[in-house]
Design a protein around this motif. Sequence first.
Motif, mmCIF file in Angstrom:
data_model
loop_
_atom_site.group_PDB
_atom_site.id
_atom_site.type_symbol
_atom_site.label_atom_id
_atom_site.label_comp_id
_atom_site.label_asym_id
_atom_site.label_seq_id
_atom_site.Cartn_x
_atom_site.Cartn_y
_atom_site.Cartn_z
ATOM 1 N N THR A 58 0.831 -1.209 0.000
ATOM 2 C CA THR A 58 0.000 0.000 0.000
ATOM 3 C C THR A 58 0.861 1.253 0.000
ATOM 4 O OG1 THR A 58 -1.743 -1.175 1.198
ATOM 5 C CG2 THR A 58 -1.813 1.237 1.245
ATOM 6 N N ALA A 74 1.525 4.312 -2.808
ATOM 7 C CA ALA A 74 1.366 5.734 -2.488
ATOM 8 C C ALA A 74 2.644 6.534 -2.706
ATOM 9 C CB ALA A 74 0.906 5.883 -1.041
ATOM 10 N N ARG A 92 0.269 12.052 1.650
ATOM 11 C CA ARG A 92 -0.288 11.340 0.496
ATOM 12 C C ARG A 92 -0.776 9.943 0.890
ATOM 13 N NH1 ARG A 92 3.681 12.404 -3.001
ATOM 14 N NH2 ARG A 92 4.822 10.451 -2.725
ATOM 15 N N GLN A 99 -4.619 8.470 0.927
ATOM 16 C CA GLN A 99 -4.935 7.347 0.050
ATOM 17 C C GLN A 99 -5.689 6.246 0.786
ATOM 18 O OE1 GLN A 99 -2.152 6.197 -3.024
ATOM 19 N NE2 GLN A 99 -2.311 4.037 -2.455
#
Length: 442
Positions: free
Chosen positions: A124, A128, A263, A267
């Motif tokens: 993940t 990002a 960020r 996300q």
Amino acid sequence: MNNLKKVLIANRGEIAVRIIQACHLLKLKCVAVYSTADKEALHVQLADESVCIGGPDSNQSYLNQQNLLAAAEITNADAIHPGYGFLSENADFAHLCEQQNIKFIGPSSKVIALMGEKANARETMETAGVPIVPGSPRDFIDVDSGLAIAKKIGYPVMLKASAGGGGKGMRVIHSEMEFKQKFSIAQKEAQSAFNDTHMYEEKYLEHPRHVEVQLVADQQGHVVILGNRDCTLQQNHQKVIEEAPAVIVDKATQDEMFRVCIRAAKQIQYEGAGTIEFLYDAPGKFYFMEMNTRIQVEHPVTELTTQTDIVALQLRIARGEPLTNFKEVVSARGFALECRVTAKTAGQIKHLLLPSGHGIRTDRALYQGYKVPPNYDAMIAKIIAYGPDRQTTIRQMQIAIEQTVVEGIRTNLDFLMQLLQEPDFIKNTTDVNWIDLLTHAK
């Protein structure tokens, strides 16, 4: 906006006391839970209500999900604050709270699950744009899979339990033979600590610093960075002394860390207080380790340097309040240092003197006459110093440790003073292995 009125605190010790203080600040009622070993604990005395949830073993009490939910039901608590440790990063418990319409003070169970499984968290974060250390594309349970990954990324490697942290199931491995020798030991440790045998590995950096970024995010999608911390001083992968800000990090690297954290949090639609931890190797070289989806033990150093109440912010966010009054990055002012005071033995506190004065804060659940039980984590207090710069604050902390008296049990106070006087610490030239090498050498 959620109209929270009563918060059950699913924890004990100093963090339970800290949460009670924040609840009372916001005029929220709070419920303490306790095991039979904690009947006389300070958090039980300070809360508005208290409920016994089981025997002294954590599995009977603080890890007993059904007993906690039953306590919330009988006291009409509409929220649960998990603190740190215990069930604070347990996605199943957060999901049960969601099912019973009890506000879990933290991110959603989906996000906790995503960040709690190391391989998925890495994937993940990589998506990002967060830098990651080369490691397992996924977790594994057999030694041959681990050996194949280690051969690909190169020794030394760090073997970890996929389901948890705190040094449990963690081993540094330098060769194929050593991998075969240590894998089953580490896996058994992971099974005992987390009831999960899945393992994970990554390239081991020889002399990194441990730097983490504190963030808070509201239900409306705003993410706020509350500076960073240097948590390099660790013993057996357990933090001992923490600092804020992380003065070792150059500004360009710090700004980039903050950008990728904002960020990433956006996300995954993060909510609440969270910490993204990095290994910092050199200017421009930092790598994602993990995200802690809870309040951190070391949150006071950030509170002092950013003039924020992070625990109160957790409660405000849970009520649906937006973070619109904050800048995206809150600048740190001054310098803060935290020492974790731990008990080496259980027993009764016969005499207690905690430090005070300008720039000194103590977070604790101790009082004179209190019996420290043998059943739980060894940390019994945190001493935090705040000053204009690192050198001044170190001296303030040395004086604070000198003034601290805890009689009746053995503590690590002498060890803390030793660390505070070491030239490498004062010059800020340590790494994450420094304490272990220091104690081994002596």
